[in-house]
Design a protein around this motif. Structure first.
Motif, PDB file in Angstrom:
ATOM      1  N   ASP A  81      69.485  69.134  27.469  1.00 20.24           N
ATOM      2  CA  ASP A  81      69.536  68.714  28.775  1.00 20.24           C
ATOM      3  C   ASP A  81      68.164  68.784  29.759  1.00 20.24           C
ATOM      4  N   VAL A  82      67.157  69.684  29.162  1.00 20.45           N
ATOM      5  CA  VAL A  82      65.901  69.671  29.791  1.00 20.45           C
ATOM      6  C   VAL A  82      65.073  68.518  29.262  1.00 20.45           C
ATOM      7  N   LEU A  83      65.169  68.142  27.800  1.00 25.70           N
ATOM      8  CA  LEU A  83      64.162  67.220  27.477  1.00 25.70           C
ATOM      9  C   LEU A  83      64.642  65.828  28.125  1.00 25.70           C
ATOM     10  N   LEU A  84      65.943  65.513  28.338  1.00 30.51           N
ATOM     11  CA  LEU A  84      66.399  64.325  28.852  1.00 30.51           C
ATOM     12  C   LEU A  84      66.282  64.139  30.539  1.00 30.51           C
ATOM     13  N   GLU A  85      66.247  65.472  30.968  1.00 31.79           N
ATOM     14  CA  GLU A  85      65.662  65.463  32.481  1.00 31.79           C
ATOM     15  C   GLU A  85      64.355  65.235  32.654  1.00 31.79           C
ATOM     16  N   VAL A  86      63.420  65.728  31.519  1.00 36.51           N
ATOM     17  CA  VAL A  86      62.049  65.613  31.717  1.00 36.51           C
ATOM     18  C   VAL A  86      61.856  63.996  31.500  1.00 36.51           C
ATOM     19  N   GLU A  87      62.399  63.409  30.571  1.00 40.01           N
ATOM     20  CA  GLU A  87      62.214  62.045  30.309  1.00 40.01           C
ATOM     21  C   GLU A  87      62.405  61.067  31.463  1.00 40.01           C
ATOM     22  N   ARG A  88      63.904  61.417  32.026  1.00 39.83           N
ATOM     23  CA  ARG A  88      63.794  60.619  33.160  1.00 39.83           C
ATOM     24  C   ARG A  88      62.957  60.821  34.307  1.00 39.83           C
ATOM     25  N   TYR A  89      62.673  62.092  34.394  1.00 40.17           N
ATOM     26  CA  TYR A  89      61.582  62.387  35.528  1.00 40.17           C
ATOM     27  C   TYR A  89      60.149  61.487  35.394  1.00 40.17           C
ATOM     28  N   VAL A  90      59.783  61.515  34.077  1.00 40.17           N
ATOM     29  CA  VAL A  90      58.414  60.662  33.762  1.00 40.17           C
ATOM     30  C   VAL A  90      58.491  59.412  34.064  1.00 40.17           C
ATOM     31  N   ASP A  91      59.997  58.955  33.797  1.00 37.46           N
ATOM     32  CA  ASP A  91      60.200  57.480  34.071  1.00 37.46           C
ATOM     33  C   ASP A  91      60.027  56.933  35.292  1.00 37.46           C
ATOM     34  N   ARG A  92      60.785  58.015  36.297  1.00 38.71           N
ATOM     35  CA  ARG A  92      60.629  57.501  37.682  1.00 38.71           C
ATOM     36  C   ARG A  92      59.375  57.673  38.211  1.00 38.71           C
ATOM     37  N   LYS A  93      58.606  58.829  37.934  1.00 41.90           N
ATOM     38  CA  LYS A  93      57.468  59.031  38.596  1.00 41.90           C
ATOM     39  C   LYS A  93      56.113  58.443  38.120  1.00 41.90           C
ATOM     40  N   GLU A  94      56.256  57.939  36.878  1.00 40.04           N
ATOM     41  CA  GLU A  94      55.064  57.500  36.221  1.00 40.04           C
ATOM     42  C   GLU A  94      55.078  56.115  35.467  1.00 40.04           C
ATOM     43  N   ASP A 146      58.642  54.951  30.238  1.00 39.09           N
ATOM     44  CA  ASP A 146      60.225  55.188  29.742  1.00 39.09           C
ATOM     45  C   ASP A 146      60.000  55.817  28.392  1.00 39.09           C
ATOM     46  N   HIS A 147      61.036  56.342  27.846  1.00 41.43           N
ATOM     47  CA  HIS A 147      61.116  56.925  26.541  1.00 41.43           C
ATOM     48  C   HIS A 147      60.187  57.667  26.037  1.00 41.43           C
ATOM     49  N   VAL A 148      59.611  58.650  26.801  1.00 36.96           N
ATOM     50  CA  VAL A 148      58.262  59.243  26.482  1.00 36.96           C
ATOM     51  C   VAL A 148      58.681  60.166  25.297  1.00 36.96           C
ATOM     52  N   LEU A 149      60.004  60.667  24.972  1.00 39.66           N
ATOM     53  CA  LEU A 149      60.226  61.453  24.041  1.00 39.66           C
ATOM     54  C   LEU A 149      60.150  60.696  22.458  1.00 39.66           C
ATOM     55  N   ASP A 150      59.938  59.235  22.678  1.00 42.61           N
ATOM     56  CA  ASP A 150      59.918  58.417  21.225  1.00 42.61           C
ATOM     57  C   ASP A 150      58.248  58.137  21.258  1.00 42.61           C
ATOM     58  N   GLN A 151      57.353  58.801  22.188  1.00 43.48           N
ATOM     59  CA  GLN A 151      56.149  58.260  22.220  1.00 43.48           C
ATOM     60  C   GLN A 151      55.272  59.868  22.231  1.00 43.48           C
ATOM     61  N   ASP A 177      68.874  57.351  21.802  1.00 42.80           N
ATOM     62  CA  ASP A 177      69.710  56.586  22.913  1.00 42.80           C
ATOM     63  C   ASP A 177      70.235  57.824  23.972  1.00 42.80           C
ATOM     64  N   ASP A 178      69.896  57.461  25.299  1.00 46.48           N
ATOM     65  CA  ASP A 178      70.441  58.514  26.277  1.00 46.48           C
ATOM     66  C   ASP A 178      71.349  57.666  27.281  1.00 46.48           C
ATOM     67  N   THR A 179      71.823  56.494  27.125  1.00 43.70           N
ATOM     68  CA  THR A 179      72.620  55.608  27.996  1.00 43.70           C
ATOM     69  C   THR A 179      74.052  56.261  28.278  1.00 43.70           C
ATOM     70  N   ILE A 180      74.373  57.064  27.029  1.00 48.25           N
ATOM     71  CA  ILE A 180      75.641  57.663  27.135  1.00 48.25           C
ATOM     72  C   ILE A 180      75.900  58.996  28.021  1.00 48.25           C
ATOM     73  N   TYR A 181      74.879  59.335  28.522  1.00 46.09           N
ATOM     74  CA  TYR A 181      74.757  60.649  29.416  1.00 46.09           C
ATOM     75  C   TYR A 181      74.874  60.263  30.983  1.00 46.09           C
ATOM     76  N   ASP A 182      75.567  61.070  31.872  1.00 44.79           N
ATOM     77  CA  ASP A 182      75.474  60.862  33.122  1.00 44.79           C
ATOM     78  C   ASP A 182      74.618  62.005  34.033  1.00 44.79           C
ATOM     79  N   ALA A 183      74.680  63.075  33.302  1.00 45.68           N
ATOM     80  CA  ALA A 183      73.942  64.231  34.109  1.00 45.68           C
ATOM     81  C   ALA A 183      73.622  65.354  33.112  1.00 45.68           C
ATOM     82  N   ALA A 184      72.435  66.007  33.471  1.00 47.48           N
ATOM     83  CA  ALA A 184      71.896  67.019  32.803  1.00 47.48           C
ATOM     84  C   ALA A 184      72.424  68.321  33.254  1.00 47.48           C
ATOM     85  N   GLY A 185      72.810  69.184  32.514  1.00 47.97           N
ATOM     86  CA  GLY A 185      73.359  70.437  32.571  1.00 47.97           C
ATOM     87  C   GLY A 185      72.930  71.734  32.398  1.00 47.97           C
TER      88      GLY A 185
END
Length: 976
Positions: free
Chosen positions: A711-724, A727-732, A473-481
């Motif tokens: 931080d890096v994993l979450l930002e990658v997951e968000r990026y792939v969701d936006r670009k391709e 969603d939730h590619v880390l679970d696939q 679950d990544d809904t609790i995070y607001d920003a990667a740092g």
């Protein structure tokens, strides 16, 4: 070789405890009992003082010992076997080493010596010579002979069969016995820490090869006798003793619940003081006049932090009592202490490779601080090792690998199926991708890295982070740092580049040759003044990394004196490490020059992965680039091309015959990328099945915490969701292809190793256009900024300053030598990519005078510039360190009356996310503060009204000037 056995018997004589372990079983060495279960075998039965069967046992061992295929160095005996090992050692000594020749050591586990020698001890008959024929057992028993063989005696404090007193009774028979007491019962302990004791003892005994003294026993019979006593460690002198005592007391106050004192403290009557927790908090030496430490001082500190500070329990070993044991040498802190790990784990729980990797990290921290107290840094180095995934990274076999192999065996129908499953290649486990897609994914990774580097630090709680690992679950995070824990930052910059690009020259200019001694290799003179990193125009002149302190200008805007419009006329602002030619405050940073890379290094070409592994300590990288283009990718000098080319004004210019600097950027980043990619791809089957938690732990092996990796994993997951739209590619992960993994690795490297460029050799005719090409292309290939320079000319300035400081009439700087501004600018630009938080501790918020407790650091720390670098600073128009005495050419300890002359002198380099409490602990570790935290005041600007700050407040520019008050004064406070 080892001899072992367990005793049993029901003799009426119960003097021999091992012989009475069993009430009803008497099974001899070769006896058999028809129809019964498998029975115990003994070396003998006792009948009074006769060991029935001993002769047969000795013959048996002698025959093995003398066989041509046998080469026995020592004996390990347990219980009754330990008694037999002692008898063999006694016969070996009494026969002047003729019986059981070559015996080098004996190890006893649950041995005993509080019984008489057997009356049938002396062997006779075929196979035995008459060396001991004239001896009697009584003579051996009453002689003062002490066996000189190295011996190790293992005793169980809970052993009810062989009490510790019985085991200690045999010690008097040996010259220099070593002992180890364990908390267990009647068994041979096999925890990895105890195994290390065995191995160290065996190695020492085998290597010792000492000459055995032969003395006389009654009737002039020959035997081994000892007159040799182990030479005790001499006590430290008064200065060293005071430093050791101060550090020991400080650590006891900082870690009252984790600190265990192993050496003794005596009172004025010479009695041992019973140390309690209140002694830790009040100060070990403050229990009254006359208390003194017994040297060598030895203690342990539990490494594992409190549970609420642990991000992931899986990163830590299972033993909550895991401790760092410290024993001071007489020369400490000018020499490293003895550092070991105490724990109760078995080799299955904590492998030897893991323990050695942890100790390597700890000892590396100690070596970096030689000359100053280092134990606090060692404790944090141990914690950083585990928190950054060192446990998983330092072992070939992991629980997840065991799970994978077990799953394969259970699911395989035939041996052929198993073989086929094991032989899957990386390409089969990870879906392939086109070269175009891989290149695009690498570019996307750099884009993601840029967004992560631009975000604020993550403030995720430990509980939330662990929950994310488990549930996805990544809904609790607001920003990667930038991720990771706070605390004092041992900032390290790594130098990379192809061979002969000028890395070692850059290193020598940055460190002022401070870490090396020898001849001046740049001129070939045998002056014996300076040495430096080896330099030559061919590959691999640097085989092992050169490591040393350098000085880095503080990032713009990070210091209070940087504020414009503030009246600083009444303040004399100091700097512990001096200022450069532009007036910038200098910070101490570790610089690591790693040997040159060549294409294919990640596959083992050239010096292989060793170069890459050496980079894991670095926080940022400086890529030293040959901006002249006059060498190929492997560093071989090619000079200039035959034809010239037109420049922007139509004039002819020379062109390098080697590789374009942009090409060097590309392939060097590719080496780093493929290094990480290949490590991950090789275990992708396990990673894809275990999910994001396993993926996160794999990245943690590159010197970063799991929070950072998250931080890096979450930002990658968000990026792939936006670009391709996935969603939730880390679970696939099972659906990933090579491009997906390249994107992730590219993003991780971009954040983990942000890179600045030192565009070296920019003074050569071919460099101008290449420098423009690179700067116009930035950011590119993981690099963000490029600084033109000529490291050779700047190094010459530094070298001349070093020589001139030692012999003022020897040399002067010339026009072909310029201050190392380019080197300093390159280092500063690298630090700005992962900028630390700077904190300025003071004792007064009006005058900003420094803490007196920091004077020792400011005048004696290993990071302080040497005479040559100070000469360089002054020659360049900079400033010497605040406590440097130019007339006496040495550092001074200032008095309290003169401290007003140097405001804001000291600075702590802290990690982003650090709190006020982290600064407090850093100051305690430096012996600048004592006692417990009471309150603190902070300010962000000179002249600003100070305000109260809490322990858990984050440090930043709004409270960078900090005054901390405690409930206990240090020695310098008591004297003020």
């Amino acid at each position: 070789g080892s001899g072992s056995g367990s005793g049993s018997g029901d003799d009426d004589d119960d003097d021999d405890p091992a012989d009475n372990a069993d009430d009803g079983l008497h099974q001899g060495t070769d006896d058999r009992q028809d129809g019964g279960d498998k029975l115990l075998r003994t070396w003998w039965h006792r009948n009074g003082n006769e060991y029935v069967g001993l002769e047969k046992s000795l013959d048996y061992i002698r025959d093995i010992w003398s066989s041509k295929d046998c080469n026995i160095d020592g004996i390990l005996g347990f219980s009754q076997g330990a008694r037999l090992a002692h008898l063999i050692a006694l016969l070996h000594a009494a026969s002047n080493r003729r019986f059981f020749p070559g015996l080098k050591y004996v190890i006893f586990a649950s041995g005993y010596g509080d019984v008489p020698l057997p009356i049938n001890l002396l062997p006779v008959g075929p196979g035995w010579d008459d060396t001991l024929a004239s001896f009697t057992v009584e003579e051996l028993s009453t002689s003062e002979m002490r066996i000189e063989l190295p011996s190790l005696h293992i005793m169980g404090l809970a052993d009810r069969l062989i009490p510790v007193e019985s085991s200690r009774a045999v010690l008097d028979a040996y010259a220099n016995p070593m002992t180890h007491e364990h908390p267990g019962g009647h068994h041979v302990p096999m925890q990895s820490a105890v195994v290390d004791i065995y191995l160290n003892f065996i190695n020492d005994a085998v290597d010792q090869a000492q000459a055995h003294a032969v003395a006389n026993v009654p009737d002039k019979k020959q035997a081994e006798v000892t007159s040799k006593e182990e030479e005790p460690q001499r006590d430290p002198d008064e200065d060293h003793a005071q430093v050791q005592q101060d550090e020991c007391e400080s650590l006891a106050m900082i870690f009252p619940d984790e600190f265990i004192l192993h050496s003794q403290i005596l009172n004025e009557r010479g009695e041992v003081v019973n140390i309690k927790r209140e002694d830790m908090e009040a100060g070990l030496g403050n229990g009254g006049e006359g208390r003194r430490f017994v040297h060598p001082i030895s203690y342990a500190i539990k490494i594992r932090p409190p549970s609420d500070q642990i991000v992931d329990e899986a990163l830590w070993p299972s033993d909550d009592e895991l401790s760092l044991r410290v024993t001071y040498s007489s020369e400490y802190p000018d020499a490293s202490p003895r550092l070991t790990l105490d724990h109760t784990m078995s080799l299955l729980q904590f492998k030897g490779s893991q323990e050695q990797a942890c100790l390597k990290a700890i000892r590396s921290a100690a070596e970096d601080e030689v000359g100053m107290p280092c134990v606090m840094g060692c404790v944090y180095a141990a914690r950083d090792f585990f928190e950054s995934g060192g446990l998983a990274a330092s072992v070939d076999f992991t629980p997840t690998d065991a799970y994978a192999n077990d799953a394969i065996e259970k699911s395989a129908g035939t041996p052929e199926d198993v073989q086929e499953t094991h032989s899957k290649t990386t390409d089969e486990l990870l879906a392939p991708a086109s070269l175009e897609r891989i290149a695009e994914c690498n570019r996307q990774g750099l884009e993601i890295a840029g967004s992560v580097l631009g975000h604020p630090h993550t403030t995720t709680t430990n509980k939330e982070f662990t929950s994310w690992l488990d549930s996805g679950d990544d809904t609790i995070y607001d920003a990667a740092g930038s991720g990771g824990k706070g605390g004092q930052w041992r900032y390290t910059i790594g130098l990379v580049g192809k061979p002969s690009a000028g890395k070692s020259t850059f290193f020598n200019a940055a460190t002022a040759f401070a870490r090396q001694r020898g001849t001046d290799r740049s001129t070939g003179s045998n002056s014996g003044v300076i040495g430096g990193a080896t330099m030559a125009p061919h590959p691999f002149t640097t085989i092992d990394p050169n490591v040393g302190y350098c000085l880095v200008p503080a990032p713009p805007g990070s210091c209070p004196e940087h504020d414009e419009g503030i009246d600083k006329s009444e303040l004399s602002i100091g700097s512990t490490h001096g200022r450069d030619s532009k007036g910038r405050r200098l910070l101490p940073v570790m610089l690591k020059d790693v040997a040159g890379l060549v294409p294919g290094a990640y596959q083992g070409r050239g010096k292989g992965n060793k170069f890459l592994d050496d980079l894991t300590d670095a926080d940022v990288l400086v890529h030293v680039v040959d901006a002249s283009g006059t060498a190929d990718t492997e560093g071989n000098a090619l000079g200039y091309a035959d034809e010239e080319e037109d420049d922007e004004n139509g004039s002819k210019r020379k062109r390098g015959a080697g590789s374009h600097p942009l090409n060097d950027l590309n392939w060097i980043r590719n080496e780093l990328l493929e290094w990480v990619y290949s490590n991950l791809a090789a275990k992708w089957d396990t990673v894809s099945r275990r999910g994001r938690s396993r993926l996160c732990s794999m990245f943690s092996g590159y010197g970063q915490s799991q929070a950072f990796v998250y931080d890096v994993l979450l930002e990658v997951e968000r990026y792939v969701d936006r670009k391709e739209g996935r969603d939730h590619v880390l679970d696939q992960l099972e659906s990933w292809d090579a491009g997906d993994l390249h994107r992730l690795v590219s993003a991780f490297l971009g954040v983990r190793f942000p890179m600045a460029l030192a565009l070296n050799k920019s003074d050569l005719p071919s460099a101008a256009q290449y420098v423009r090409d690179v700067q116009n292309a930035l950011p590119a290939h993981g690099a963000h900024v490029g600084v033109p320079l000529c490291a050779q000319i700047e190094m010459t300035f530094v070298r001349n300053s070093v020589i001139e400081s030692l012999n003022p009439s020897n040399i002067t700087n010339t026009d072909r030598a310029v201050p190392p501004d380019g080197v300093w600018d390159s280092l500063q630009s690298a630090m700005m990519l992962r900028e630390p938080v700077l904190v300025f501790p003071v004792s007064d918020m009006a005058t900003y005078k420094p803490l007196s407790g920091m004077n020792k650091y400011a005048s004696g720390h290993a990071s302080l510039p040497n005479t040559g670098m100070i000469s360089c600073l002054l020659s360049a128009g900079g400033e010497a360190p605040s406590l440097w005495n130019c007339k006496r050419q040495q550092y001074n300890i200032v008095s309290d009356d003169s401290m007003h002359q140097s405001a804001l002198r000291d600075v702590l380099v802290m990690k982003p996310g650090s709190t006020v409490e982290d600064a407090f602990l850093a100051l305690k570790s430096m012996n600048a503060l004592g006692g417990e935290f009471i309150r603190a005041e902070g300010a962000g600007r000179i002249g600003e009204q100070s305000k109260l700050v809490k322990k858990d407040d984050l440090l930043g520019k709004n409270n960078c000037i900090l005054k901390i008050m405690t409930n206990k004064r240090t020695k310098w406070q008591n004297s003020s």
